[in-house]
Scaffold this active site. Structure first.
Site, mmCIF file in Angstrom:
data_model
loop_
_atom_site.group_PDB
_atom_site.id
_atom_site.type_symbol
_atom_site.label_atom_id
_atom_site.label_comp_id
_atom_site.label_asym_id
_atom_site.label_seq_id
_atom_site.Cartn_x
_atom_site.Cartn_y
_atom_site.Cartn_z
ATOM 1 N N ARG A 181 0.870 -1.182 0.000
ATOM 2 C CA ARG A 181 0.000 0.000 0.000
ATOM 3 C C ARG A 181 0.902 1.224 0.000
ATOM 4 O O ARG A 181 2.111 1.121 0.148
ATOM 5 C CB ARG A 181 -1.025 -0.007 1.142
ATOM 6 C CG ARG A 181 -0.681 -0.628 2.446
ATOM 7 C CD ARG A 181 0.375 0.061 3.248
ATOM 8 N NE ARG A 181 0.154 1.488 3.381
ATOM 9 C CZ ARG A 181 1.102 2.375 3.606
ATOM 10 N NH1 ARG A 181 2.367 1.993 3.741
ATOM 11 N NH2 ARG A 181 0.839 3.647 3.709
ATOM 12 N N GLY A 182 0.251 2.407 -0.147
ATOM 13 C CA GLY A 182 1.035 3.632 -0.326
ATOM 14 C C GLY A 182 1.082 3.917 -1.813
ATOM 15 O O GLY A 182 1.375 3.017 -2.615
ATOM 16 N N ALA A 183 0.767 5.185 -2.181
ATOM 17 C CA ALA A 183 0.552 5.504 -3.594
ATOM 18 C C ALA A 183 1.730 5.110 -4.511
ATOM 19 O O ALA A 183 1.531 4.376 -5.492
ATOM 20 C CB ALA A 183 0.221 6.990 -3.725
ATOM 21 N N GLN A 185 -1.811 2.311 10.028
ATOM 22 C CA GLN A 185 -0.543 2.398 9.291
ATOM 23 C C GLN A 185 0.509 3.192 10.068
ATOM 24 O O GLN A 185 1.705 2.973 9.909
ATOM 25 C CB GLN A 185 -0.758 3.061 7.920
ATOM 26 C CG GLN A 185 -1.510 2.216 6.913
ATOM 27 C CD GLN A 185 -2.990 2.488 6.934
ATOM 28 O OE1 GLN A 185 -3.565 2.838 7.955
ATOM 29 N NE2 GLN A 185 -3.645 2.334 5.796
ATOM 30 N N ARG A 223 -7.538 -0.285 -6.632
ATOM 31 C CA ARG A 223 -7.781 0.813 -5.692
ATOM 32 C C ARG A 223 -7.948 2.104 -6.505
ATOM 33 O O ARG A 223 -7.140 2.374 -7.393
ATOM 34 C CB ARG A 223 -6.628 0.948 -4.681
ATOM 35 C CG ARG A 223 -6.479 -0.298 -3.793
ATOM 36 C CD ARG A 223 -5.564 -0.049 -2.604
ATOM 37 N NE ARG A 223 -6.196 0.804 -1.607
ATOM 38 C CZ ARG A 223 -5.537 1.354 -0.582
ATOM 39 N NH1 ARG A 223 -4.229 1.168 -0.466
ATOM 40 N NH2 ARG A 223 -6.174 2.106 0.291
ATOM 41 N N ASP A 260 -1.989 10.878 -2.027
ATOM 42 C CA ASP A 260 -2.417 9.845 -2.985
ATOM 43 C C ASP A 260 -2.782 10.431 -4.337
ATOM 44 O O ASP A 260 -2.696 9.767 -5.369
ATOM 45 C CB ASP A 260 -3.592 9.060 -2.418
ATOM 46 C CG ASP A 260 -3.095 8.124 -1.334
ATOM 47 O OD1 ASP A 260 -2.927 8.581 -0.197
ATOM 48 O OD2 ASP A 260 -2.799 6.958 -1.659
ATOM 49 N N ASN A 301 -5.300 12.382 0.760
ATOM 50 C CA ASN A 301 -4.381 11.532 1.526
ATOM 51 C C ASN A 301 -5.217 10.759 2.537
ATOM 52 O O ASN A 301 -6.440 10.931 2.624
ATOM 53 C CB ASN A 301 -3.294 12.371 2.205
ATOM 54 C CG ASN A 301 -2.166 11.507 2.759
ATOM 55 O OD1 ASN A 301 -1.618 10.656 2.049
ATOM 56 N ND2 ASN A 301 -1.822 11.678 4.025
ATOM 57 N N LYS A 302 -4.572 9.914 3.295
ATOM 58 C CA LYS A 302 -5.260 9.039 4.254
ATOM 59 C C LYS A 302 -6.286 9.794 5.089
ATOM 60 O O LYS A 302 -6.030 10.914 5.525
ATOM 61 C CB LYS A 302 -4.206 8.385 5.152
ATOM 62 C CG LYS A 302 -4.708 7.475 6.235
ATOM 63 C CD LYS A 302 -5.647 6.391 5.745
ATOM 64 C CE LYS A 302 -5.061 5.542 4.636
ATOM 65 N NZ LYS A 302 -6.098 4.691 3.972
HETATM 66 O O1 MRU Z 1 -4.526 3.247 2.265
HETATM 67 P P1 MRU Z 1 -3.042 3.436 2.165
HETATM 68 O O2 MRU Z 1 -2.290 2.890 3.323
HETATM 69 O O3 MRU Z 1 -2.521 2.977 0.835
HETATM 70 O O4 MRU Z 1 -2.867 5.027 2.210
HETATM 71 C C1 MRU Z 1 -1.572 5.551 2.090
HETATM 72 C C2 MRU Z 1 -1.496 7.011 2.256
HETATM 73 O O5 MRU Z 1 -2.491 7.699 2.423
HETATM 74 C C3 MRU Z 1 -0.145 7.629 2.092
HETATM 75 O O6 MRU Z 1 -0.012 8.758 2.895
HETATM 76 C C4 MRU Z 1 0.053 8.030 0.624
HETATM 77 O O7 MRU Z 1 -0.213 6.969 -0.218
HETATM 78 C C5 MRU Z 1 1.424 8.537 0.359
HETATM 79 S S1 MRU Z 1 2.626 7.264 0.440
HETATM 80 C C6 MRU Z 1 4.129 7.916 0.044
#
Ligand code: MRU
Length: 346
Positions: free
Chosen positions: A45-47, A192, A86, A233, A243-244
């Site tokens: 996970r993470g963009a 996370q 996603r 994201d 973002n999250k």
């Molecule tokens: O749902 P996730 O854990 O994929 O969400 C991740 C985030 O919101 C991060 O802050 C974002 O992807 C940036 S990662 C460098």
């Protein structure tokens, strides 16, 4: 730092982020469908990380011994499948677009197509690593000496490939001796922050204090936080940032208390096709995730309770002090400066 994702001997190797911090378990994936499933269940996970792993998933689609037209059809099917995993992080669609473009060139056979796709996936991974270092360098300069910084979710090496974006800024500032403490929001519902950011910072010897998401205002009001740095994201053309979930209230609190609020993200996270954040698709995940503690943990709620689980929120550009990219700092972000920076890099 362990790498979140790696291409080794024609296979994708991932650290399973649903198991951290209890277990450092690596998954070996050989099929695009396995990669898609790993993204959906958030083993990765993470963009930026999902962009990198999806690109590798597209390369896995090609059987080098197949007929070229069959291989091309497999690539198309893999792109469609991976794009359905996603919806919010634009890096996923950006990486798939690059892979589709690469697959569209002329090749003598499927083996040559596969080689070109592997090379492109590795280039995306390498470019992300370089971007992380540059973001870290550009962002660290903005933080004061003795900085007490807060971050939300995990925008570390696990969310990219190795160094991280928001955590890259914090790492670089720590290397300069500027970090006194990192406040880590636990980041409900999947934790996370508590599971992944705390794990990364502790492994790197960076001092941290874990807090619940609802405690940030308390510490800001007491003057215990100097800056916030988060990842992204998807960033719309005007700087509105997805973002999250929980990032937006953190930005509101930061503005209320005069705390600088920084977004750290590579240029692949910008979506100039969307004029503002209202068009960013927000993933709604299984409400069951908020009825338990963490990843598949203990039940917290009475059975059958109604719940909603949006995974991201939008922080309006006006709450963002600056966006830190590999090409420089956009502060405060505006549509013309964003367009100029993104287009100059293309
Ligand atoms: O749902 P996730 O854990 O994929 O969400 C991740 C985030 O919101 C991060 O802050 C974002 O992807 C940036 S990662 C460098």
């Amino acid at each position: 730092m362990p790498r979140s994702v790696e291409w080794r001997d024609g296979k994708v190797i991932l650290i399973d982020q649903t198991r951290l911090p209890a277990q450092e378990l690596y998954l070996t994936l050989t099929q695009p469908a396995e990669v898609a499933e790993a993204i959906t269940r958030m083993s990765v996970r993470g963009a930026p990380a999902i962009g990198v792993v999806a690109a590798m998933g597209v390369a896995l689609a090609v059987d080098p011994t197949a007929h070229l037209s069959t291989a091309r059809s497999s690539v198309e099917a893999a792109c469609d499948l991976l794009a359905s995993t996603r919806p919010t992080a634009v890096n996923l669609f950006w990486a798939i677009r690059r892979m589709r473009r690469m697959a569209g060139s002329d090749y003598p056979d499927a083996a040559a197509l596969r080689e070109a796709l592997v090379d492109e996936a590795l280039a995306i991974s390498r470019e992300q690593e370089e971007a992380d270092r540059a973001i870290g360098h550009n962002g660290a300069a903005l933080l004061p000496e003795g900085c007490r910084v807060i971050t939300h979710c995990n925008a570390g090496g696990l969310a990219t490939v190795e160094y991280g974006t928001a955590l890259g800024v914090i790492r670089a500032a720590h290397e300069m001796g500027k970090i006194e403490n990192v406040f880590v929001d636990e980041t409900r519902p999947l934790l996370q922050g508590a599971r992944l950011t705390a794990w990364e910072l502790q492994k790197s010897g960076i001092p941290l204090t874990l807090i619940c998401d609802n405690m940030a205002g308390h510490f800001m009001s007491r003057g215990e936080i100097d800056a916030a740095v988060v990842g992204a994201d998807r960033i719309a053309a005007n700087g509105d940032t997805a973002n999250k979930i929980g990032t937006y209230p953190l930005a509101v609190l930061a503005q209320r208390h005069g705390v600088a609020f920084y977004v750290a993200a590579p240029l692949s996270t910008f979506d100039l096709g969307l004029p503002d954040g209202s068009g960013i698709p927000i993933e709604e995940r299984d409400p069951g995730e908020i009825c338990v503690c963490g990843c598949g943990g203990t039940e917290l709620t009475p059975a059958g309770v109604q719940a909603r689980n949006p995974a991201f929120d939008i922080t309006p550009a006006e709450l963002i002090t600056a966006i830190i990219t590999e090409a420089g700092v956009l502060g405060p972000p505006s549509a013309p400066t964003i367009r100029q920076m993104v287009e100059a890099a293309r």
